[in-house]
Design a protein around this motif. Structure first.
Motif, mmCIF file in Angstrom:
data_model
loop_
_atom_site.group_PDB
_atom_site.id
_atom_site.type_symbol
_atom_site.label_atom_id
_atom_site.label_comp_id
_atom_site.label_asym_id
_atom_site.label_seq_id
_atom_site.Cartn_x
_atom_site.Cartn_y
_atom_site.Cartn_z
ATOM 1 N N ARG A 44 0.780 -1.181 -0.101
ATOM 2 C CA ARG A 44 -0.022 -0.010 0.075
ATOM 3 C C ARG A 44 0.784 1.049 -0.177
ATOM 4 N NH1 ARG A 44 -3.207 -2.981 3.782
ATOM 5 N NH2 ARG A 44 -1.990 -1.668 5.662
ATOM 6 N N MET A 45 2.006 1.109 0.767
ATOM 7 C CA MET A 45 2.877 2.465 0.704
ATOM 8 C C MET A 45 3.604 2.527 -0.538
ATOM 9 S SD MET A 45 4.800 2.095 4.552
ATOM 10 C CE MET A 45 5.841 3.545 3.969
ATOM 11 N N GLY A 46 3.950 1.547 -1.310
ATOM 12 C CA GLY A 46 4.357 1.735 -2.471
ATOM 13 C C GLY A 46 3.317 2.243 -3.672
ATOM 14 N N LYS A 47 2.259 1.871 -3.493
ATOM 15 C CA LYS A 47 1.130 2.235 -4.422
ATOM 16 C C LYS A 47 0.762 3.745 -3.823
ATOM 17 C CE LYS A 47 -3.468 0.777 -6.305
ATOM 18 N NZ LYS A 47 -4.295 -0.213 -6.125
ATOM 19 N N ARG A 48 0.763 4.130 -2.863
ATOM 20 C CA ARG A 48 0.377 5.508 -2.419
ATOM 21 C C ARG A 48 1.751 6.526 -2.768
ATOM 22 N NH1 ARG A 48 -1.212 9.868 -1.698
ATOM 23 N NH2 ARG A 48 -1.753 10.800 0.413
ATOM 24 N N GLY A 49 2.974 5.793 -2.765
ATOM 25 C CA GLY A 49 4.121 6.722 -3.184
ATOM 26 C C GLY A 49 4.095 7.080 -4.585
ATOM 27 N N ALA A 50 3.548 6.004 -5.328
ATOM 28 C CA ALA A 50 3.661 6.139 -6.722
ATOM 29 C C ALA A 50 2.436 7.102 -7.097
ATOM 30 C CB ALA A 50 3.505 4.627 -7.390
#
Length: 244
Positions: free
Chosen positions: A6-12
């Motif tokens: 989720r953090m990776g998707k949010r950062g992207a």
């Protein structure tokens, strides 16, 4: 594992939104509306914002909510209240969880048919989200036809839904909604989907009329029954009076 995903998707998503805002800033420089220094500062701020969101979401949420509550929202709320509706916005009214008084918050216009979708920037930290938990009955002031009206609704929280997917669906062929989604991605700290089931007044009136009609139909037989019984009683009394 899911948390890092989720953090990776949010950062992207934040990176894409930041690039869009930076491109708009560079376009202003190109047109001579701004200088290069401002664009450079803007780029640094956007990078710091991404890092702060991923590392310190609670701290960022506190700063952004303070700025929105005391600087950004008051003039927008005033415009919405007097009927000068900024394009792409609506006014959400909830009931204060402690005071019980109406609380109004500008939100992006996410109406789709009889549903209204909101992506809360700060999740459960947002005051209006906590108000909804206490009382899901809300009102939304938005354009209905050619006029701005208050529409009643029942709000519900949906942490299981993907905020980015919801924003993508709402923004399709809507430039103002797309720009609002970019702002939410950049300023938000913990996104949460809120769904409002709208209950327009005309539909409620139709429901009440139908209900009243049914009630009237149920009452009619008993009224006729009482009337016929009264007529029989009067006839019996008259017969006794006339009897020798």
């Amino acid at each position: 594992m899911d948390q890092y995903k989720r953090m990776g998707k949010r950062g992207a998503a934040m990176l894409v939104a930041s690039v869009v805002l930076l491109a708009l800033q560079c376009a202003q420089v190109r047109l001579g509306w701004s200088d290069g220094t401002t664009a450079s500062i803007y780029a640094v701020v956007l990078v710091v914002n991404i890092a702060a969101t991923l590392a310190f979401p609670r701290g960022k949420s506190g700063v952004i909510r303070f700025v929105q509550r005391w600087i950004v929202n008051p003039p927008v709320r005033l415009l919405l209240h007097v009927g000068v509706m900024p394009l792409g916005y609506a006014l959400l009214e909830t009931r204060g969880r402690t005071s019980g008084k109406p609380r109004r918050t500008p939100v992006g216009n996410g109406r789709q048919g009889e549903e209204f979708w909101i992506v809360a920037e700060h999740g459960m930290r947002a005051g209006y989200v906590r108000n909804i938990v206490r009382d899901p009955h809300v009102r939304i002031r938005m354009r209905v036809g050619l006029r701005f009206r208050w529409v009643d609704g029942i709000a519900s929280l949906h942490p299981e839904l993907d905020p980015i997917a919801i924003q993508r669906r709402l923004s399709a062929w809507h430039p103002l909604r797309a720009f609002n989604a970019v702002q939410v991605q950049v300023l938000g700290s913990d996104l949460l989907v809120v769904r409002v089931e709208l209950r327009p007044a005309d539909r409620g009136a139709h429901h009440m009329t139908e209900k009243t009609s049914k009630s009237a139909d149920l009452l009619v037989p008993s009224v006729h029954k009482r009337s016929s019984r009264s007529a029989d009683d009067r006839a019996a009394i008259t017969h006794r009076e006339l009897a020798p």
